[in-house]
Design an enzyme around this catalytic site. Structure first.
Site, PDB file in Angstrom:
ATOM      1  N   TYR A   1      -3.432   4.197  10.274  1.00  0.00           N
ATOM      2  CA  TYR A   1      -3.080   4.677  11.601  1.00  0.00           C
ATOM      3  C   TYR A   1      -4.313   5.002  12.442  1.00  0.00           C
ATOM      4  O   TYR A   1      -4.380   4.732  13.645  1.00  0.00           O
ATOM      5  CB  TYR A   1      -2.176   5.907  11.451  1.00  0.00           C
ATOM      6  CG  TYR A   1      -1.530   6.435  12.710  1.00  0.00           C
ATOM      7  CD1 TYR A   1      -1.530   5.707  13.904  1.00  0.00           C
ATOM      8  CD2 TYR A   1      -0.902   7.675  12.706  1.00  0.00           C
ATOM      9  CE1 TYR A   1      -0.923   6.206  15.048  1.00  0.00           C
ATOM     10  CE2 TYR A   1      -0.297   8.183  13.842  1.00  0.00           C
ATOM     11  CZ  TYR A   1      -0.314   7.447  15.014  1.00  0.00           C
ATOM     12  OH  TYR A   1       0.289   7.950  16.137  1.00  0.00           O
TER      13      TYR A   1
ATOM     14  N   LEU B   1      -7.154   3.624  12.539  1.00  0.00           N
ATOM     15  CA  LEU B   1      -7.762   2.419  13.094  1.00  0.00           C
ATOM     16  C   LEU B   1      -7.013   1.963  14.341  1.00  0.00           C
ATOM     17  O   LEU B   1      -7.617   1.615  15.363  1.00  0.00           O
ATOM     18  CB  LEU B   1      -7.769   1.306  12.040  1.00  0.00           C
ATOM     19  CG  LEU B   1      -8.413  -0.020  12.447  1.00  0.00           C
ATOM     20  CD1 LEU B   1      -9.888   0.174  12.776  1.00  0.00           C
ATOM     21  CD2 LEU B   1      -8.236  -1.063  11.356  1.00  0.00           C
TER      22      LEU B   1
ATOM     23  N   ASN C   1      -4.249   8.916   2.585  1.00  0.00           N
ATOM     24  CA  ASN C   1      -4.645   8.269   3.836  1.00  0.00           C
ATOM     25  C   ASN C   1      -5.032   9.266   4.906  1.00  0.00           C
ATOM     26  O   ASN C   1      -6.160   9.256   5.389  1.00  0.00           O
ATOM     27  CB  ASN C   1      -3.502   7.410   4.376  1.00  0.00           C
ATOM     28  CG  ASN C   1      -3.614   5.958   3.971  1.00  0.00           C
ATOM     29  OD1 ASN C   1      -4.583   5.555   3.342  1.00  0.00           O
ATOM     30  ND2 ASN C   1      -2.636   5.173   4.343  1.00  0.00           N
TER      31      ASN C   1
ATOM     32  N   ASP D   1       0.819  -1.207   0.000  1.00  0.00           N
ATOM     33  CA  ASP D   1       0.000   0.000   0.000  1.00  0.00           C
ATOM     34  C   ASP D   1       0.857   1.263   0.000  1.00  0.00           C
ATOM     35  O   ASP D   1       0.458   2.283  -0.578  1.00  0.00           O
ATOM     36  CB  ASP D   1      -0.926  -0.003   1.211  1.00  0.00           C
ATOM     37  CG  ASP D   1      -2.127  -0.926   1.023  1.00  0.00           C
ATOM     38  OD1 ASP D   1      -2.249  -1.520  -0.061  1.00  0.00           O
ATOM     39  OD2 ASP D   1      -2.931  -1.054   1.963  1.00  0.00           O
ATOM     40  N   GLY D   2       2.021   1.229   0.656  1.00  0.00           N
ATOM     41  CA  GLY D   2       2.894   2.399   0.667  1.00  0.00           C
ATOM     42  C   GLY D   2       3.361   2.773  -0.724  1.00  0.00           C
ATOM     43  O   GLY D   2       3.402   3.956  -1.087  1.00  0.00           O
TER      44      GLY D   2
ATOM     45  N   ALA E   1      -4.101   9.273  21.981  1.00  0.00           N
ATOM     46  CA  ALA E   1      -3.875   9.264  23.429  1.00  0.00           C
ATOM     47  C   ALA E   1      -4.277  10.588  24.067  1.00  0.00           C
ATOM     48  O   ALA E   1      -3.453  11.299  24.636  1.00  0.00           O
ATOM     49  CB  ALA E   1      -2.409   8.947  23.734  1.00  0.00           C
TER      50      ALA E   1
ATOM     51  N   GLN F   1       4.666  10.275   4.640  1.00  0.00           N
ATOM     52  CA  GLN F   1       5.756  10.364   3.673  1.00  0.00           C
ATOM     53  C   GLN F   1       6.261  11.790   3.485  1.00  0.00           C
ATOM     54  O   GLN F   1       7.346  11.986   2.976  1.00  0.00           O
ATOM     55  CB  GLN F   1       5.301   9.795   2.321  1.00  0.00           C
ATOM     56  CG  GLN F   1       4.964   8.313   2.411  1.00  0.00           C
ATOM     57  CD  GLN F   1       4.646   7.695   1.067  1.00  0.00           C
ATOM     58  OE1 GLN F   1       5.080   8.179   0.031  1.00  0.00           O
ATOM     59  NE2 GLN F   1       3.883   6.617   1.074  1.00  0.00           N
TER      60      GLN F   1
END
Length: 298
Positions: free
Chosen positions: A197, A199, A154, A80-81, A219, A253
């Protein structure tokens, strides 16, 4: 019968080895796929960085803009990247993309490497499912001037430095204050990025057809700061109120280092990525396979 896609750009994942070359298996895989495409009646064009890092001879080479102008299809071999990197750059050209999964998870590179020879031929002749996924556009404003901008497929992530404490962020949606949040960071994710990320940070998954984003605190100091789903027609603005070594990442990226008072504006881009999937593909089957849902069930 000649294929629907006559000129195919081959974009590969390559892993440099310690000696400074490229892993032989990756080169052999790309060469094998290139020969397969030619056997199907396609002309193969190697993406310039793929050609430079693999050293594959005897193929025409084109940069991303050249691929956008001259090629009918992009075939991406990797994870995917790899797909994210080329999809952002080709979206402005409207070039359709097919992904062959050479990685581990592969939510958007959905053809298994060991099955491409059976799956690709009908797709090359027009038997496929097509979907369109919009990109996110983000820019960083400092003292009234844009100092950095990027596209993301994303997510846009604002987070603290590795050794620093929490950051405080003022978050506005559609020009209205949502909240001041103290957390390790904040994720603005597209439906595509909702399985990345976001998720792992506790956000929900969004079906790709939903014109929305998910805002996920990382967090948070106050546990009542929960993920929220927003319309992607609304601008999200994130202002850095306090914190050290704060940065913004775009699909992990691109990176921008941020100062207090900087504002990150996230809007829906005018560009969409065109994905082609095998006939019969569906999103829920991908979730079942990749997330191992209902293993052992009927």
């Amino acid at each position: 019968m000649p294929p629907l896609f006559r000129r195919v750009a081959l974009i590969g994942k390559y892993q440099p080895v310690a000696a400074g070359g490229t892993a032989r298996s990756a080169v052999d895989t790309l060469d094998h796929i290139a020969h397969f495409l030619m056997d199907q009646g396609c002309e193969v064009v190697l993406e310039a960085e793929t050609a430079a890092n693999t050293g594959l001879p005897h193929y025409p080479v084109a940069d991303v803009d050249g691929i956008g102008r001259e090629c009918d299809l992009g075939l991406v071999v990797g994870g995917d990247g790899t797909m994210l990197g080329i999809a952002r750059r080709l979206a402005r050209h409207g070039t359709p993309l097919i992904g062959i999964n050479q990685g581990r998870l592969g939510f958007i590179t959905d053809i298994p490497l060991d099955g491409f020879a059976a799956i690709l031929p009908p797709m090359l002749h027009g038997e496929y499912e097509e979907e369109s996924r919009p990109l996110m556009r983000a820019h960083v404003v400092r003292d009234g001037e844009v100092v950095f901008e990027a596209l993301a497929m994303n997510d846009v992530v604002v987070n603290r430095g590795a050794t620093s404490g929490m950051v405080e962020l003022r978050v506005e949606v559609g020009g209205q204050l949502l909240a001041n949040q103290r957390a390790d960071g904040l994720i603005v994710a597209s439906p595509t990025g909702s399985t990345a990320y976001a998720l792992s940070a506790g956000g929900p998954m969004l079906h790709p057809s939903i014109p929305g984003w998910v805002l996920v605190p990382i967090a948070p100091h106050t546990l009542s700061n929960r993920p929220i789903v927003l319309s992607d027609a609304m601008e999200v603005a994130i202002e850095i109120v306090s914190g050290r070594d704060v940065s913004a990442n775009f699909d992990m990226q691109s990176l921008a280092s941020l100062l207090h008072g900087d504002r990150i504006h996230v809007t829906r881009s005018d560009y969409c990525v065109r994905f082609l999937h095998p006939r019969g593909w569906n999103y829920f089957a991908t979730l079942r396979k990749k997330l191992r849902w209902n293993e052992g069930g009927s």
